[in-house]
Design a protein around this motif. Structure first.
Motif, mmCIF file in Angstrom:
data_model
loop_
_atom_site.group_PDB
_atom_site.id
_atom_site.type_symbol
_atom_site.label_atom_id
_atom_site.label_comp_id
_atom_site.label_asym_id
_atom_site.label_seq_id
_atom_site.Cartn_x
_atom_site.Cartn_y
_atom_site.Cartn_z
ATOM 1 N N ASP A 15 -43.614 4.693 -21.647
ATOM 2 C CA ASP A 15 -44.522 5.024 -20.561
ATOM 3 C C ASP A 15 -43.825 5.979 -19.599
ATOM 4 O O ASP A 15 -42.845 5.601 -18.945
ATOM 5 C CB ASP A 15 -44.963 3.756 -19.826
ATOM 6 C CG ASP A 15 -46.012 4.051 -18.765
ATOM 7 O OD1 ASP A 15 -45.622 4.261 -17.600
ATOM 8 O OD2 ASP A 15 -47.198 4.071 -19.099
ATOM 9 N N LYS A 53 -45.883 -0.995 -29.306
ATOM 10 C CA LYS A 53 -46.898 -0.914 -28.245
ATOM 11 C C LYS A 53 -47.186 -2.293 -27.654
ATOM 12 O O LYS A 53 -47.427 -2.418 -26.449
ATOM 13 C CB LYS A 53 -48.172 -0.280 -28.793
ATOM 14 C CG LYS A 53 -48.026 1.224 -29.029
ATOM 15 C CD LYS A 53 -49.299 1.833 -29.594
ATOM 16 C CE LYS A 53 -49.147 3.345 -29.752
ATOM 17 N NZ LYS A 53 -50.335 3.952 -30.386
ATOM 18 N N ALA A 110 -46.719 -3.346 -23.737
ATOM 19 C CA ALA A 110 -47.791 -3.970 -22.972
ATOM 20 C C ALA A 110 -47.304 -5.240 -22.286
ATOM 21 O O ALA A 110 -47.647 -5.501 -21.128
ATOM 22 C CB ALA A 110 -48.973 -4.285 -23.894
ATOM 23 N N SER A 123 -46.977 -5.920 -18.082
ATOM 24 C CA SER A 123 -47.755 -7.002 -17.459
ATOM 25 C C SER A 123 -46.893 -8.117 -16.930
ATOM 26 O O SER A 123 -47.385 -9.063 -16.339
ATOM 27 C CB SER A 123 -48.745 -7.573 -18.472
ATOM 28 O OG SER A 123 -48.061 -8.139 -19.577
#
Length: 276
Positions: A149, A262, A266, A270
């Motif tokens: 990211d 991925k 994630a 979070s």
């Protein structure tokens, strides 16, 4: 006993001084540790002893992009906390917490560079790697990918191990924060994958990544400023295998590792907890 007057208090905060106070408990030491780019920094539970402090520091992990790889940073933090305390006490020289943290990092970097030169000389003199596989052996296939990211610098690392029949034996994942680029993330994923394979007593491994630049650097014995320490670690880890190869694979054929990476990213985005 010899009549020397000794002031047992810390010259910075006035609390009774001992080794733990100098290295960890003093507010000044705490500010130095706050500026140190590592995970799992030492804490001060009740009844902490100096050996326990040193033992706890062994679990520290350097954060990218320090470039220190596995070179520990904490000995240099301790050393500079001790020496700057002595200079304050005996020479009345004062340093800021930022200056002490920067000096510790600079010392660790110099040590790492010196060891890297020695290790690189050994790699160059040991002949080409890897050795060809023995007859009738079947290396396992390791598919590796990373998800990065750009806004946060967070990355998810994923790898999938298969046999010659394309049967998935196991898959694993990890994550890292403060990653500077997608290429660095791909390098970290490959390093994590072969570390995992080596710890599982796998001796023959064919690695596949959809990062053409990374594979070219490894197979061409190239170098990169941002990947320098990671490439070094991969080459050193490769010695644990009797056979290892690194090949480029198209992204469409690396879907399983891409999915794992991925999913790991994630989870990282979070949750404040970072898997390594």
């Amino acid at each position: 006993m010899r009549g020397i007057t000794v002031d047992p208090t810390c010259k910075r905060c006035g609390v009774t001084e001992d080794e733990l106070h100098i290295l960890l408990l003093c507010p000044f030491a705490a500010r130095v540790w706050d500026r140190t780019p590592v995970l799992h920094k030492p804490t001060a539970p009740d009844q902490l002893t100096l050996p326990q402090l040193l033992q706890s520091c062994c679990s520290m992990i350097n954060l990218p992009p320090t470039g220190l790889a596995s070179t520990p940073l904490y000995p240099w933090v301790f050393w500079n906390l001790w020496t700057c305390r002595n200079q304050l006490l005996f020479e009345d020289k004062s340093y800021t917490s930022e200056e002490v943290a920067d000096k510790a990092f600079s010392d660790a970097k110099a040590w790492h560079s010196a060891q890297e030169m020695v290790a690189q000389h050994k790699v160059e003199s040991s002949g080409p790697r890897p050795c060809p596989p023995k007859a009738n052996t079947k290396p396992l296939f390791c598919f590796v990918d990373a998800a990065w990211d750009e806004k946060t610098g967070g990355s998810g690392l994923g790898w999938v191990l298969k046999d010659s029949s394309d049967i998935t034996l196991f898959q694993n994942s990890g994550s890292q924060q403060y990653v500077s680029s997608a290429l660095v993330a791909e390098g970290l994923a490959l390093k994590a994958a072969i570390t995992d394979a080596a710890s599982s007593d796998i001796t023959e491994l064919s690695c596949y990544s959809d990062s053409k630049n990374l594979i070219a650097l490894i197979n061409g014995n190239g170098n990169s400023v941002e990947l320098r320490s990671i490439l070094h670690d991969i080459r050193v880890l490769s010695r644990a295998f009797s056979f290892i190869s690194f090949s480029f694979i198209h992204r469409l054929n690396n879907a399983a590792a891409d999915f794992v990476a991925k999913a790991a990213l994630a989870c990282t985005m979070s949750s404040p907890i970072v898997e390594v």
